[in-house]
Scaffold this active site. Structure first.
Site, mmCIF file in Angstrom:
data_model
loop_
_atom_site.group_PDB
_atom_site.id
_atom_site.type_symbol
_atom_site.label_atom_id
_atom_site.label_comp_id
_atom_site.label_asym_id
_atom_site.label_seq_id
_atom_site.Cartn_x
_atom_site.Cartn_y
_atom_site.Cartn_z
ATOM 1 C CB ALA A 82 -0.971 -0.034 1.145
ATOM 2 C CB THR A 125 10.789 2.126 -5.166
ATOM 3 O OG1 THR A 125 11.324 2.750 -6.438
ATOM 4 C CG2 THR A 125 10.840 3.141 -4.123
ATOM 5 C CG ASP A 126 14.721 1.495 -8.772
ATOM 6 O OD1 ASP A 126 13.700 1.959 -8.832
ATOM 7 O OD2 ASP A 126 15.022 1.307 -10.105
ATOM 8 C CD GLU A 127 10.901 6.168 -8.755
ATOM 9 O OE1 GLU A 127 10.817 7.315 -8.295
ATOM 10 O OE2 GLU A 127 10.227 5.443 -9.339
ATOM 11 C CE1 TYR A 153 6.296 5.768 -4.588
ATOM 12 C CE2 TYR A 153 8.347 5.756 -6.025
ATOM 13 C CZ TYR A 153 7.176 5.392 -5.444
ATOM 14 O OH TYR A 153 7.369 3.880 -5.523
ATOM 15 C CB ALA A 155 11.865 12.214 0.160
ATOM 16 C CE LYS A 157 7.697 2.701 -1.470
ATOM 17 N NZ LYS A 157 6.591 1.759 -0.980
ATOM 18 C CG ASN A 182 10.546 2.149 -13.310
ATOM 19 O OD1 ASN A 182 11.485 2.284 -13.000
ATOM 20 N ND2 ASN A 182 9.641 2.886 -13.924
ATOM 21 C CG ASN A 252 11.731 7.032 -20.486
ATOM 22 O OD1 ASN A 252 11.796 5.976 -19.697
ATOM 23 N ND2 ASN A 252 11.656 8.218 -19.667
ATOM 24 N NE ARG A 276 8.264 12.291 -13.471
ATOM 25 C CZ ARG A 276 8.108 11.046 -13.473
ATOM 26 N NH1 ARG A 276 9.053 10.243 -13.204
ATOM 27 N NH2 ARG A 276 6.714 10.173 -13.778
ATOM 28 C CG HIS A 279 12.833 12.837 -15.814
ATOM 29 N ND1 HIS A 279 12.228 13.052 -17.134
ATOM 30 C CD2 HIS A 279 12.689 11.735 -15.338
ATOM 31 C CE1 HIS A 279 12.084 11.906 -17.471
ATOM 32 N NE2 HIS A 279 12.182 11.067 -16.341
HETATM 33 P P1 NAD Z 1 -0.642 1.195 -7.180
HETATM 34 O O1 NAD Z 1 -0.627 2.703 -7.329
HETATM 35 O O2 NAD Z 1 -1.266 0.616 -8.538
HETATM 36 O O3 NAD Z 1 -1.136 0.672 -5.997
HETATM 37 C C1 NAD Z 1 -0.992 0.997 -4.617
HETATM 38 C C2 NAD Z 1 -2.523 0.426 -3.817
HETATM 39 O O4 NAD Z 1 -2.381 0.978 -2.471
HETATM 40 C C3 NAD Z 1 -3.916 1.052 -4.367
HETATM 41 O O5 NAD Z 1 -4.607 -0.247 -4.536
HETATM 42 C C4 NAD Z 1 -4.357 1.870 -3.474
HETATM 43 O O6 NAD Z 1 -5.735 1.853 -3.345
HETATM 44 C C5 NAD Z 1 -3.698 1.347 -2.254
HETATM 45 N N1 NAD Z 1 -3.421 2.410 -1.083
HETATM 46 C C6 NAD Z 1 -3.021 3.475 -1.120
HETATM 47 N N2 NAD Z 1 -3.154 4.427 0.100
HETATM 48 C C7 NAD Z 1 -3.695 3.307 0.675
HETATM 49 C C8 NAD Z 1 -3.692 3.552 2.298
HETATM 50 N N3 NAD Z 1 -3.562 4.452 3.004
HETATM 51 N N4 NAD Z 1 -4.295 2.273 2.850
HETATM 52 C C9 NAD Z 1 -4.582 1.168 2.002
HETATM 53 N N5 NAD Z 1 -4.195 0.992 0.860
HETATM 54 C C10 NAD Z 1 -3.802 2.034 0.078
HETATM 55 O O7 NAD Z 1 1.051 0.892 -6.686
HETATM 56 P P2 NAD Z 1 1.949 -0.245 -7.369
HETATM 57 O O8 NAD Z 1 2.538 0.158 -8.623
HETATM 58 O O9 NAD Z 1 1.141 -1.349 -7.361
HETATM 59 O O10 NAD Z 1 3.138 -0.332 -6.219
HETATM 60 C C11 NAD Z 1 2.880 -1.086 -5.027
HETATM 61 C C12 NAD Z 1 4.091 -0.817 -4.200
HETATM 62 O O11 NAD Z 1 5.328 -1.374 -5.037
HETATM 63 C C13 NAD Z 1 4.328 0.485 -3.912
HETATM 64 O O12 NAD Z 1 4.913 0.541 -2.415
HETATM 65 C C14 NAD Z 1 5.315 0.972 -4.642
HETATM 66 O O13 NAD Z 1 6.153 1.920 -3.908
HETATM 67 C C15 NAD Z 1 6.401 -0.247 -4.939
HETATM 68 N N6 NAD Z 1 7.030 -0.085 -6.000
HETATM 69 C C16 NAD Z 1 6.209 0.060 -7.296
HETATM 70 C C17 NAD Z 1 6.953 -0.056 -8.503
HETATM 71 C C18 NAD Z 1 6.423 0.146 -9.913
HETATM 72 O O14 NAD Z 1 7.120 0.260 -10.848
HETATM 73 N N7 NAD Z 1 4.872 0.271 -10.039
HETATM 74 C C19 NAD Z 1 8.513 -0.522 -8.649
HETATM 75 C C20 NAD Z 1 9.051 -0.508 -7.416
HETATM 76 C C21 NAD Z 1 8.346 -0.495 -6.026
HETATM 77 P P1 TYD Z 2 6.683 6.239 -14.702
HETATM 78 O O1 TYD Z 2 6.039 5.176 -15.441
HETATM 79 O O2 TYD Z 2 5.938 7.472 -14.158
HETATM 80 O O3 TYD Z 2 7.663 5.561 -13.632
HETATM 81 P P2 TYD Z 2 8.953 6.362 -12.743
HETATM 82 O O4 TYD Z 2 8.736 7.897 -12.634
HETATM 83 O O5 TYD Z 2 8.428 5.815 -11.448
HETATM 84 O O6 TYD Z 2 10.197 5.852 -13.426
HETATM 85 O O7 TYD Z 2 7.631 6.895 -15.757
HETATM 86 C C1 TYD Z 2 8.518 6.067 -16.424
HETATM 87 C C2 TYD Z 2 9.641 6.973 -17.288
HETATM 88 O O8 TYD Z 2 8.730 7.696 -18.352
HETATM 89 C C3 TYD Z 2 9.989 8.033 -16.355
HETATM 90 O O9 TYD Z 2 11.465 8.493 -16.916
HETATM 91 C C4 TYD Z 2 9.178 9.429 -16.863
HETATM 92 C C5 TYD Z 2 8.453 9.082 -18.352
HETATM 93 N N1 TYD Z 2 7.183 9.331 -18.632
HETATM 94 C C6 TYD Z 2 7.050 10.061 -19.894
HETATM 95 O O10 TYD Z 2 7.973 10.137 -20.777
HETATM 96 N N2 TYD Z 2 5.808 10.232 -20.241
HETATM 97 C C7 TYD Z 2 4.930 9.954 -19.542
HETATM 98 O O11 TYD Z 2 3.732 10.492 -19.740
HETATM 99 C C8 TYD Z 2 5.041 9.588 -18.232
HETATM 100 C C9 TYD Z 2 3.894 9.389 -17.233
HETATM 101 C C10 TYD Z 2 6.164 9.009 -17.807
#
Ligand code: NAD
Ligand code: TYD
Length: 339
Positions: A82, A125-127, A153, A155, A157, A182, A252, A276, A279
């Protein structure tokens, strides 16, 4: 075995629930999700009535609700997905990121301690490592790389990660952390780059690329991330951080071109838009530790994972059409104009 999975109605959490149910017969999963804009019950379609599955709509910051649920379910582990997850939204409004991503984690850990939950896993996350320069392909993030965040974000995490490690050290709290690159795959909310570009391409809409498009991300198919977390739960050492990445760095602009090709649309749809703020240039993970200690390796080649992902968005239009026709429209218009 009973697992509490928080954020399970989101992208990675929902895929994790499905992976765990197919990998472990008889596992009971309790999904806790607040159903924010990013959480969607239709993502859990087919699971809601399944035996050994329970959905609870709740906020991880709600101490009373979390404590009561943990007391009732007595889980073997709590896995926390979450979070508020979109960098661009964190730039617009950081407050909710601190609430959920930091205080929510503290609340969950306190409740786990109160009831003696044997394992807590924090999905990070790696971020948290900031970024790497584009002209040093030899550099990779290891678990020893200093925390150096760019976005609110990241910060939030990183703050949670430090708190988890502090609980491990101070209270002997049995937690692990994974820091993944990602992810892409089915059910990713269309604000993120890959689904946004697929959906726009399907609709012949402009494909927004921030800045030059030279920024690099290390992409991992979501199921490979889920397998890694499963292994960490089984054999990871409490108090440890594990990096997870695909050795799959892409610019990208190259990912966007690949999507154009995969969907059968012209590259002339590509539009370079304002960059961004802050970025990050390049993310690249060294996953040697999880390979060495747990034998994990990514299984899905990028072209294969992207084919499956594009296919999923082509065949599950109702899932994303419902999203893009709702509240999300306002966010899209703010970010990209009405186009
Ligand atoms: P997402 O935004 O798709 O899903 C997040 C979920 O958390 C949603 O279902 C939302 O309703 C729920 N949520 C938000 N706030 C909440 C709260 N206060 N209480 C209960 N539920 C809550 O995110 P995701 O991409 O599935 O990411 C999941 C986890 O993985 C996150 O912690 C993110 O930091 C981490 N992560 C994501 C990526 C990626 O590429 N997407 C990469 C590395 C790590
Ligand atoms: P994103 O999917 O938001 O993941 P993160 O910022 O966590 O890496 O973005 C992936 C890369 O794509 C990032 O370098 C920002 C870029 N990006 C675009 O160029 N266009 C877009 O509309 C979005 C959402 C992201």
């Amino acid at each position: 075995m009973t697992l509490i999975v928080t954020g399970g109605a989101g992208f990675i959490g929902s895929n994790f629930i499905r992976c765990m149910r197919s990998a472990h017969a008889g596992i009971r999963i309790v999904c806790v999700d607040k159903l924010t804009y990013a959480g969607n019950l239709s993502t859990l379609q087919g699971l809601l009535d399944a035996p050994d599955f329970r959905f609870v709509k709740a906020d991880i910051c709600d101490r009373e609700a979390m404590s009561a649920l943990i007391a009732e379910e007595r889980p073997d582990a709590v896995v926390n997905f979450a979070a508020e997850t979109h960098v661009d939204r964190s730039i617009e409004d950081p407050a909710v990121f601190l609430r959920t991503n930091v205080l929510g984690v503290q609340t969950l850990m306190d409740c786990c301690r109160e009831h003696g939950v044997p394992r807590f896993h924090q999905v990070s996350t790696d971020e948290v490592y900031g970024d790497l320069p584009l002209d040093r392909p030899d550099l990779l993030f290891t678990e020893e790389t200093p925390i150096r965040t760019s976005s609110p974000y990241a910060a939030s995490k990183a703050a949670a990660d430090l708190l988890v490690l502090a609980y491990c050290r101070t209270y002997g709290f049995p937690a692990t952390i994974s820091r993944c690159s990602n992810n892409y795959g089915p059910c990713q909310f269309p604000e993120k780059m890959i689904p946004l570009i697929i959906i726009n391409a399907l609709a012949d809409k402009p494909l927004p690329v921030y800045g030059t498009g030279e920024n690099i991300r290390d992409w991992l198919y979501v199921d490979d991330h889920c397998c890694a977390i499963d292994l960490i739960l089984q054999r990871g050492r409490p108090g440890e951080v594990y990096n997870i990445g695909g050795h799959n760095e892409r610019r990208n602009i190259d990912v966007v071109r690949l999507i154009c090709h995969g969907v059968g649309k012209p590259e002339s749809l590509i539009r370079h838009v304002a960059d961004r703020k802050g970025h990050d240039l390049r993310y690249a993970i060294d996953p040697a530790k999880i390979h060495r200690e747990l034998g994990w390796l990514p299984q899905t080649p990028f072209e294969e994972g992207m084919r499956r992902t594009i296919d999923w968005y082509q065949h599950n239009r109702s899932w994303w059409e419902e999203i893009v026709s709702g509240e999300y429209r306002h966010y899209y218009a703010r970010m990209y104009g009405e186009g």
